[in-house]
Scaffold this active site. Structure first.
Site, PDB file in Angstrom:
ATOM      1  N   SER A  11       0.907  -1.145   0.095  1.00 11.28           N
ATOM      2  CA  SER A  11      -0.057   0.012   0.064  1.00 11.28           C
ATOM      3  C   SER A  11       0.932   1.203   0.107  1.00 11.28           C
ATOM      4  O   SER A  11       1.844   1.203   0.564  1.00 11.28           O
ATOM      5  CB  SER A  11      -1.058  -0.008   1.189  1.00 11.28           C
ATOM      6  OG  SER A  11      -1.730   1.235   1.351  1.00 11.28           O
ATOM      7  N   GLU A  42      -2.100   0.157 -11.683  1.00 11.53           N
ATOM      8  CA  GLU A  42      -3.288   0.671 -11.877  1.00 11.53           C
ATOM      9  C   GLU A  42      -4.418  -0.129 -11.160  1.00 11.53           C
ATOM     10  O   GLU A  42      -4.141  -1.550 -11.388  1.00 11.53           O
ATOM     11  CB  GLU A  42      -3.583   0.817 -13.160  1.00 11.53           C
ATOM     12  CG  GLU A  42      -4.300   1.901 -13.947  1.00 11.53           C
ATOM     13  CD  GLU A  42      -4.716   1.837 -15.524  1.00 11.53           C
ATOM     14  OE1 GLU A  42      -5.758   1.953 -15.871  1.00 11.53           O
ATOM     15  OE2 GLU A  42      -3.790   1.373 -15.937  1.00 11.53           O
ATOM     16  N   ASP A  71      -7.389  -3.571  -0.233  1.00  8.59           N
ATOM     17  CA  ASP A  71      -8.441  -2.597  -0.871  1.00  8.59           C
ATOM     18  C   ASP A  71      -9.542  -2.513  -0.221  1.00  8.59           C
ATOM     19  O   ASP A  71     -10.271  -3.347   0.314  1.00  8.59           O
ATOM     20  CB  ASP A  71      -8.687  -3.212  -2.479  1.00  8.59           C
ATOM     21  CG  ASP A  71      -9.163  -2.206  -3.552  1.00  8.59           C
ATOM     22  OD1 ASP A  71      -8.182  -1.208  -3.540  1.00  8.59           O
ATOM     23  OD2 ASP A  71      -9.908  -2.206  -4.003  1.00  8.59           O
ATOM     24  N   SER A  72      -9.767  -1.183  -0.259  1.00  5.31           N
ATOM     25  CA  SER A  72     -10.813  -0.945   0.795  1.00  5.31           C
ATOM     26  C   SER A  72     -11.618   0.359   0.201  1.00  5.31           C
ATOM     27  O   SER A  72     -11.147   1.004  -0.654  1.00  5.31           O
ATOM     28  CB  SER A  72     -10.458  -0.475   2.305  1.00  5.31           C
ATOM     29  OG  SER A  72      -9.216   0.273   2.120  1.00  5.31           O
ATOM     30  N   PHE A 155      -7.900   8.627   8.827  1.00  3.71           N
ATOM     31  CA  PHE A 155      -7.506   9.135   7.342  1.00  3.71           C
ATOM     32  C   PHE A 155      -8.953   9.190   6.354  1.00  3.71           C
ATOM     33  O   PHE A 155      -9.753   8.702   6.747  1.00  3.71           O
ATOM     34  CB  PHE A 155      -6.373   8.597   6.733  1.00  3.71           C
ATOM     35  CG  PHE A 155      -6.759   7.236   6.614  1.00  3.71           C
ATOM     36  CD1 PHE A 155      -6.590   6.272   7.192  1.00  3.71           C
ATOM     37  CD2 PHE A 155      -7.062   6.632   5.366  1.00  3.71           C
ATOM     38  CE1 PHE A 155      -6.765   4.716   7.065  1.00  3.71           C
ATOM     39  CE2 PHE A 155      -7.273   5.164   5.088  1.00  3.71           C
ATOM     40  CZ  PHE A 155      -7.219   4.540   6.091  1.00  3.71           C
ATOM     41  N   ASP A 158     -12.892   9.215   7.301  1.00  2.54           N
ATOM     42  CA  ASP A 158     -13.092   8.988   8.606  1.00  2.54           C
ATOM     43  C   ASP A 158     -13.987  10.041   9.640  1.00  2.54           C
ATOM     44  O   ASP A 158     -14.791   9.815  10.090  1.00  2.54           O
ATOM     45  CB  ASP A 158     -11.739   8.519   9.654  1.00  2.54           C
ATOM     46  CG  ASP A 158     -11.240   7.066   9.340  1.00  2.54           C
ATOM     47  OD1 ASP A 158     -12.121   6.433   9.233  1.00  2.54           O
ATOM     48  OD2 ASP A 158      -9.893   7.195   9.410  1.00  2.54           O
ATOM     49  N   LYS A 178     -10.297   2.399  16.968  1.00  2.00           N
ATOM     50  CA  LYS A 178     -10.728   2.162  15.580  1.00  2.00           C
ATOM     51  C   LYS A 178      -9.931   0.796  15.112  1.00  2.00           C
ATOM     52  O   LYS A 178     -10.559   0.074  14.245  1.00  2.00           O
ATOM     53  CB  LYS A 178     -10.149   3.209  14.718  1.00  2.00           C
ATOM     54  CG  LYS A 178     -10.440   3.012  13.184  1.00  2.00           C
ATOM     55  CD  LYS A 178      -9.844   4.066  12.276  1.00  2.00           C
ATOM     56  CE  LYS A 178     -10.187   3.727  10.683  1.00  2.00           C
ATOM     57  NZ  LYS A 178      -9.623   4.237   9.570  1.00  2.00           N
ATOM     58  N   ARG A 184     -11.034  -3.019   8.398  1.00  3.21           N
ATOM     59  CA  ARG A 184      -9.938  -3.321   8.354  1.00  3.21           C
ATOM     60  C   ARG A 184      -9.661  -4.474   9.579  1.00  3.21           C
ATOM     61  O   ARG A 184      -9.115  -5.479   9.359  1.00  3.21           O
ATOM     62  CB  ARG A 184      -8.824  -2.248   8.437  1.00  3.21           C
ATOM     63  CG  ARG A 184      -7.272  -2.720   8.101  1.00  3.21           C
ATOM     64  CD  ARG A 184      -6.660  -1.588   7.629  1.00  3.21           C
ATOM     65  NE  ARG A 184      -7.143  -0.863   6.397  1.00  3.21           N
ATOM     66  CZ  ARG A 184      -7.793   0.285   6.188  1.00  3.21           C
ATOM     67  NH1 ARG A 184      -8.120   1.054   7.264  1.00  3.21           N
ATOM     68  NH2 ARG A 184      -8.238   0.589   5.022  1.00  3.21           N
TER      69      ARG A 184
END
Ligand SMILES: O=P(O)(O)OP(=O)(O)OP(=O)(O)OC[C@H]1O[C@@H](n2cnc3c(O)ncnc32)[C@H](O)[C@@H]1O
Ligand SMILES: [Mg+2]
Length: 197
Positions: A11, A42, A71-72, A155, A158, A178, A184
């Site tokens: 990431s 990409e 991936d979120s 971030f 949020d 969190k 996550r």
């Protein structure tokens, strides 16, 4: 038992990296994909899982190490699940603040009862670039989109994500909290179970 001692986190997002690292603790030595390349692959997949696999394979290829990708994104009920896999690119790749401004604007007329949303996280772990059996774990976090930003932690989206069980936004939660509750965190708990750590 952890099947390897070192892992690349695939990431380029500093917020995610911090959370993933905190959740992994000292179970494994973690390297960042930025050590190997600053070029981001990409994200051409049509699902979170496809994009997570694509990012994990890319990182494994350039590092020669096992790789974990995340991936979120945010799926908003009133928008039919948008921005979804396009969450990072919602305001055409301009970043978190424009993404948040666009979301608030698009939802301006939507009443509270219809502002349901979920954060989604897909984790993909590949042992090597051509791994035919990636480990996939997913997590969801249900909440609601606020009418204005609240909180300074976290971030991305949020500050706009209301967490009903805590009566605050996810940017008002301390990092440790969190990391117990989030999409996550849920995906990571499943991954740890799968790896036996
Ligand atoms: O692909 P990498 O390099 O991992 O970094 P990215 O930021 O592009 O990550 P994604 O493609 O997975 O896009 C995720 C988007 O969803 C947002 N997002 C994901 N998890 C979040 C969280 O826990 N809190 C707030 N926003 C989140 C994030 O800010 C991005 O806009
Ligand atoms: Mg991305």
């Amino acid at each position: 038992m952890m099947p390897f001692s070192e892992l690349v986190l695939a990431s380029h997002n500093a917020g995610k990296l911090k959370e993933l690292q905190a959740m992994l603790g000292d179970a494994v030595r973690v390297r960042s994909v930025a050590e190997f390349s600053t070029v981001e692959p990409e994200e051409t997949g049509l699902s979170f899982v496809e994009n997570a696999i694509l990012k994990a394979r890319n990182a494994a290829r350039i590092s020669g190490l096992p790789a974990l990708a995340d991936d979120s994104g945010l799926a908003v009920d009133a928008l039919g699940g948008a921005p979804g896999i396009y969450s990072a690119r919602y305001a055409d790749g301009q970043g978190d603040a424009p993404n948040n401004a666009k979301l608030l604007d698009v939802l301006r007329e939507v009443p509270d009862a219809e502002r349901g949303a979920q954060f989604v996280c897909a984790l993909a772990l590949v042992r090597h670039a051509d791994d035919p059996l990636p480990i996939i774990c997913e997590g969801l976090w249900h909440g609601r989109i606020l009418h204005a930003a609240r909180g300074e932690h976290g971030f991305g989206y949020d500050p706009l994500f209301w967490v009903p069980e805590c009566d605050c936004s996810s940017a008002e939660l301390p990092a440790a909290q969190k990391n117990q509750l989030s999409h996550r965190a849920r995906a990571m708990a499943l991954l740890k179970q799968r790896l036996g750590i």
